[in-house]
Design an enzyme around this catalytic site. Structure first.
Site, PDB file in Angstrom:
ATOM      1  N   LYS A  12       0.842  -1.191   0.000  1.00 11.54           N
ATOM      2  CA  LYS A  12       0.000   0.000   0.000  1.00 11.54           C
ATOM      3  C   LYS A  12       0.881   1.246   0.000  1.00 11.54           C
ATOM      4  O   LYS A  12       2.048   1.219   0.420  1.00 11.54           O
ATOM      5  CB  LYS A  12      -0.956   0.020   1.193  1.00 11.54           C
ATOM      6  N   PRO A  94       9.835  -4.796   0.198  1.00 12.53           N
ATOM      7  CA  PRO A  94      10.895  -4.594   1.195  1.00 12.53           C
ATOM      8  C   PRO A  94      10.344  -4.233   2.567  1.00 12.53           C
ATOM      9  O   PRO A  94       9.278  -3.625   2.693  1.00 12.53           O
ATOM     10  CB  PRO A  94      11.722  -3.447   0.615  1.00 12.53           C
ATOM     11  N   ALA A  97       9.816  -0.071   5.098  1.00 11.84           N
ATOM     12  CA  ALA A  97       9.645   0.799   3.932  1.00 11.84           C
ATOM     13  C   ALA A  97       8.421   1.688   4.035  1.00 11.84           C
ATOM     14  O   ALA A  97       8.304   2.662   3.284  1.00 11.84           O
ATOM     15  CB  ALA A  97       9.550  -0.056   2.662  1.00 11.84           C
ATOM     16  N   GLY A  98       7.462   1.355   4.919  1.00 13.85           N
ATOM     17  CA  GLY A  98       6.197   2.085   4.942  1.00 13.85           C
ATOM     18  C   GLY A  98       5.215   1.596   3.905  1.00 13.85           C
ATOM     19  O   GLY A  98       4.224   2.267   3.608  1.00 13.85           O
ATOM     20  N   LEU A  99       5.471   0.412   3.351  1.00 13.03           N
ATOM     21  CA  LEU A  99       4.625  -0.148   2.294  1.00 13.03           C
ATOM     22  C   LEU A  99       3.634  -1.182   2.816  1.00 13.03           C
ATOM     23  O   LEU A  99       2.832  -1.716   2.051  1.00 13.03           O
ATOM     24  CB  LEU A  99       5.502  -0.780   1.207  1.00 13.03           C
ATOM     25  N   GLY A 101       4.082  -4.253   3.930  1.00 15.12           N
ATOM     26  CA  GLY A 101       4.268  -5.632   3.479  1.00 15.12           C
ATOM     27  C   GLY A 101       3.958  -6.669   4.536  1.00 15.12           C
ATOM     28  O   GLY A 101       3.269  -7.656   4.274  1.00 15.12           O
ATOM     29  N   SER A 103       2.080  -6.352   7.242  1.00 13.80           N
ATOM     30  CA  SER A 103       0.645  -6.314   7.548  1.00 13.80           C
ATOM     31  C   SER A 103      -0.161  -6.996   6.454  1.00 13.80           C
ATOM     32  O   SER A 103      -1.133  -7.713   6.731  1.00 13.80           O
ATOM     33  CB  SER A 103       0.181  -4.861   7.717  1.00 13.80           C
ATOM     34  N   ASP A 136      -2.477  -1.609  10.570  1.00 14.01           N
ATOM     35  CA  ASP A 136      -2.737  -1.608   9.132  1.00 14.01           C
ATOM     36  C   ASP A 136      -3.423  -2.874   8.634  1.00 14.01           C
ATOM     37  O   ASP A 136      -3.932  -2.905   7.512  1.00 14.01           O
ATOM     38  CB  ASP A 136      -1.428  -1.437   8.348  1.00 14.01           C
TER      39      ASP A 136
END
Length: 294
Positions: A12, A94, A97-99, A101, A103, A136
């Site tokens: 996300k 990765p 990263a704040g992406l 992954g 979650s 998240d």
């Protein structure tokens, strides 16, 4: 059903992230738009009759008790099932990263094992478990791009293309990662942003607002600034996603030819993505009206 293979877990982006306050218990109040993108981890689930939860890492090594294992054990305990699972993980998104992954992996694990074990839990029941794993995780269970408020627990789906139009994005993950706790505990972090509205966001989807965590992240991790400057040098308007260290920018078709990918440090991970209208597993919970095949 003996197995479910090729289960996606998409990343996300936080299109913006505003901090509007802080509760007495220390939790931060936020506003954000969470948007799914087609950068995905892939998980495979095989049924075990001995009740064991085993994980095999097909790419990078993950911590022994990561969110995937914790999600599986929590669902197993809640569903009171004697069944177990062999889980294989192809990690592409990765970490740090704040992406989202980790979650997303946890959410896909809950959705897939709910099916594999025949537990028939609803979306709301799975979300009640998801919030125990991380703020998240319920977003990925619900499976739609969303306006998010509170401590991440108030999720309003953006169900039309007018609210979240199709787009292309470039994501840059510097080699260095960032620990979320260090950013949220920084004394200089601003926590008093005036509340925004969905209408304000819809007027300028991909340039609206800012990421209030970004200045602290840039102080803690100079590579965040380097990545932002690299994207800006191509005429883009980048910002950080989540608590970093990944940064991103919306791209128009003509912007893609301006990118000099060869000039980026070789240690950076760079991915060009499209956003997703819905999560690939939308409809996998028992109460959902639609169903996705396996």
């Amino acid at each position: 059903m003996k197995a479910i293979y090729d289960v996606p877990a998409p990343a996300k982006l936080n299109l913006f992230l505003h901090l509007t306050g802080r509760r007495p218990d220390g939790y931060h109040l936020l506003q954000s738009v969470f948007m799914l993108v087609d950068w995905c981890d892939t998980l495979h689930f095989e049924l075990r009759s001995d009740g064991q939860i085993q994980r095999e890492d097909l790419s990078e090594a993950l911590p022994a008790d990561d969110l995937i294992v914790r999600a599986a054990r929590l669902l197993q305990q809640t569903g009171q099932t004697p069944l177990g699972a062999q889980i294989s993980v192809q990690k592409n998104i990765p970490a740090q990263a704040g992406l989202g992954g980790g979650s997303s992996d946890a959410a896909s694990t809950l959705l897939a094992l709910n099916r594999l074990w025949g537990l028939q839990l609803s979306t709301e029941q799975l979300c009640a478990l998801a919030i125990r794993l991380g703020a998240d995780v319920p977003f990925f269970i619900r499976g739609r791009n969303a306006w998010v408020e509170g401590i991440g627990d108030i999720i309003r789906p953006l169900e039309t293309t007018e609210q979240c139009p199709p787009g292309r994005f470039i994501i840059v993950k510097p080699e260095a990662g960032l620990e979320t706790a260090k950013i949220f505990s920084a004394p200089e972090l601003k926590r008093d942003k005036k509340p925004a509205t969905i209408a304000g966001f819809a007027a300028d989807h991909y340039r609206f607002g800012e990421n209030d965590l970004q200045p602290v992240a840039q102080r803690l991790c100079p590579e965040v600034t380097q990545a932002l400057n690299w994207l800006a040098s191509s005429g883009l308007c980048p910002r950080m996603t989540g608590s970093g260290s990944a940064v991103f920018s919306h791209m128009l078709k003509q912007d893609e030819s301006k990118l000099d990918l060869a000039s980026a440090p070789g240690t950076w991970r760079i991915k060009q993505c499209s956003n997703m209208e819905v999560h690939p597993l939308l409809g996998w919970a028992t109460s959902d009206k639609s169903s996705v095949g396996v």
